[in-house]
Design a protein around this motif. Structure first.
Motif, mmCIF file in Angstrom:
data_model
loop_
_atom_site.group_PDB
_atom_site.id
_atom_site.type_symbol
_atom_site.label_atom_id
_atom_site.label_comp_id
_atom_site.label_asym_id
_atom_site.label_seq_id
_atom_site.Cartn_x
_atom_site.Cartn_y
_atom_site.Cartn_z
ATOM 1 N N GLN A 3 0.920 -1.324 0.344
ATOM 2 C CA GLN A 3 0.038 -0.044 -0.413
ATOM 3 C C GLN A 3 0.798 1.236 0.099
ATOM 4 O O GLN A 3 -0.065 2.273 -0.617
ATOM 5 C CB GLN A 3 -0.355 -0.220 1.505
ATOM 6 C CG GLN A 3 -2.205 -0.695 0.844
ATOM 7 C CD GLN A 3 -2.742 -0.794 2.052
ATOM 8 O OE1 GLN A 3 -2.549 -0.497 3.393
ATOM 9 N NE2 GLN A 3 -4.263 -1.195 2.324
ATOM 10 N N GLN A 7 1.522 4.032 -3.981
ATOM 11 C CA GLN A 7 1.436 5.623 -2.922
ATOM 12 C C GLN A 7 2.953 6.094 -3.605
ATOM 13 O O GLN A 7 2.979 7.487 -3.429
ATOM 14 C CB GLN A 7 1.291 6.178 -1.624
ATOM 15 C CG GLN A 7 -0.480 5.453 -1.562
ATOM 16 C CD GLN A 7 -0.836 5.876 0.006
ATOM 17 O OE1 GLN A 7 -0.780 6.885 -0.443
ATOM 18 N NE2 GLN A 7 -0.463 4.589 0.939
ATOM 19 N N PRO A 84 6.501 11.201 -3.836
ATOM 20 C CA PRO A 84 4.596 11.147 -3.717
ATOM 21 C C PRO A 84 4.429 11.000 -5.486
ATOM 22 O O PRO A 84 5.081 11.602 -5.943
ATOM 23 C CB PRO A 84 3.646 12.188 -3.262
ATOM 24 C CG PRO A 84 5.107 12.257 -2.456
ATOM 25 C CD PRO A 84 6.267 11.986 -2.982
ATOM 26 N N LYS A 85 2.795 9.873 -5.961
ATOM 27 C CA LYS A 85 2.346 10.374 -7.407
ATOM 28 C C LYS A 85 1.848 11.203 -7.298
ATOM 29 O O LYS A 85 2.899 11.678 -9.164
ATOM 30 C CB LYS A 85 1.748 9.094 -6.987
ATOM 31 C CG LYS A 85 2.678 7.671 -7.182
ATOM 32 C CD LYS A 85 1.057 6.273 -7.034
ATOM 33 C CE LYS A 85 -0.199 6.318 -8.596
ATOM 34 N NZ LYS A 85 -0.604 5.359 -8.354
ATOM 35 N N PHE A 215 1.996 9.616 3.936
ATOM 36 C CA PHE A 215 1.311 7.945 3.679
ATOM 37 C C PHE A 215 2.769 7.137 4.951
ATOM 38 O O PHE A 215 2.053 5.640 4.359
ATOM 39 C CB PHE A 215 1.238 7.601 2.017
ATOM 40 C CG PHE A 215 2.470 7.496 0.926
ATOM 41 C CD1 PHE A 215 2.949 6.631 1.223
ATOM 42 C CD2 PHE A 215 1.995 8.867 0.651
ATOM 43 C CE1 PHE A 215 3.964 6.709 0.365
ATOM 44 C CE2 PHE A 215 3.234 8.535 -0.559
ATOM 45 C CZ PHE A 215 4.425 8.140 -0.663
#
Length: 318
Positions: A3, A7, A84-85, A215
């Protein structure tokens, strides 16, 4: 763990910079009568410079700029930077710009390469022969100067080797935040009597980096919330008052310690409040949050946030 990996993307820089040096040989040295060089298994002779090192300074600066671009929103991971994407496109655009500047600097250097070598020889005429016989052809120099990068996603295999690396991502993030905060404390906050609003820019950059990578660890969001609360109490115009300065110093002191960051994120610091630390500077009531007046701290003073790192030093002595 997947997960977390889903991200983010990894940015891997591939920057090559010609060294401008060659191995120093015995015949390059002018020894006094009776002088003896130590044997090779005892000491090496080092290297000799083929051109003025300042000729290559721009390439090193651009490499550092590429690293800063990735670290602004990401953290070190697998020899590259986990970002981060959501930030991938902006990072790509910035790296493309830096790559274009690198190519321009490369062309300019190659065009004057022969002249740069000659200038170096003129500066060191006693080593004319030693320099000239070590000069690389311009084609070799061209091949040794390049700026490139790769953006890729990471998928965990069946074993836990990647999981072990990913678990350490937040520790790396907290160390980077702590180093940035400590540098700013020592360089631009300690001993200052008056601060301009630009003093908030480093904090906003730290906040933006933490929010983008929240995240990675549950302890990040409480830090972001604390920063948002403080920034919401600072007026949008005018200089920083003593309360604000006290709060900024207290927050940066907390952020300069990775363990304190973790403790605050886990709620282990009890009732610690940076505004209480600010009370030691100004006994008046601390400013209340201005929910209706101030926009999202991430969007406040956007133009100022985009200024270069050097602006952090724009703090005035009283």
């Amino acid at each position: 763990m997947q997960q977390i990996l889903d991200q983010m993307v990894v940015a891997k820089l591939d920057v090559r910079i010609w060294g401008g040096r060659k191995k120093l040989r015995k015949e390059d040295l002018h020894l006094a009568d009776g002088s003896v060089l130590p044997p090779e298994d005892l000491a090496s002779l080092g290297s000799k410079k083929i051109t003025d090192p300042r000729e290559l300074a721009e390439f090193h600066r651009l490499k550092k700029e590429g690293e800063r671009t990735c670290l602004k929103v990401g953290t070190r991971f697998l020899g590259g930077f986990a970002i981060p994407k959501a930030a991938a496109d902006s990072v790509k655009d910035e790296l493309d710009r830096i790559g274009s500047s690198f190519e321009s600097a490369k062309k300019a250097f190659l065009d004057r390469y022969d002249e740069a070598v000659e200038s170096w020889v003129v500066k060191h005429p006693e080593f004319d022969a030693a320099i000239r016989k070590a000069v690389d052809p311009v084609e070799v120099v061209a091949a040794a100067l390049s700026f490139d990068y790769t953006l890729f996603r990471v998928v965990s295999a069946d074993d836990d080797s990647l999981d072990r690396k990913a678990v350490g991502l937040s520790d790396g993030l907290f160390r980077e935040i702590a180093q940035d905060a400590q540098d700013f404390l020592e360089r631009s906050l300690m001993g200052r009597a008056i601060l301009t609003r630009k003093a908030l820019n480093p904090l906003r950059r730290i906040r933006a980096k933490l929010e983008g990578l929240s995240f990675l660890d549950h302890r990040v969001q409480p830090i972001v919330d604390m920063l948002d609360d403080g920034l919401s109490r600072i007026p949008l115009q005018g200089g920083l008052q003593s309360w604000h300065m006290g709060w900024l110093v207290a927050v940066m002191a907390l952020l300069s310690d990775p363990e304190k960051i973790k403790q605050y994120g886990d709620g282990l610091l009890g009732s610690w409040d940076p505004w209480k630390a600010a009370a030691a500077v100004d006994p008046d009531d601390p400013p209340a949050a201005q929910e209706s007046d101030n926009p999202d701290p991430a969007d406040t003073d956007v133009e100022a946030e985009e200024e270069e790192e050097e602006e952090e030093a724009d703090c005035l002595w009283f």
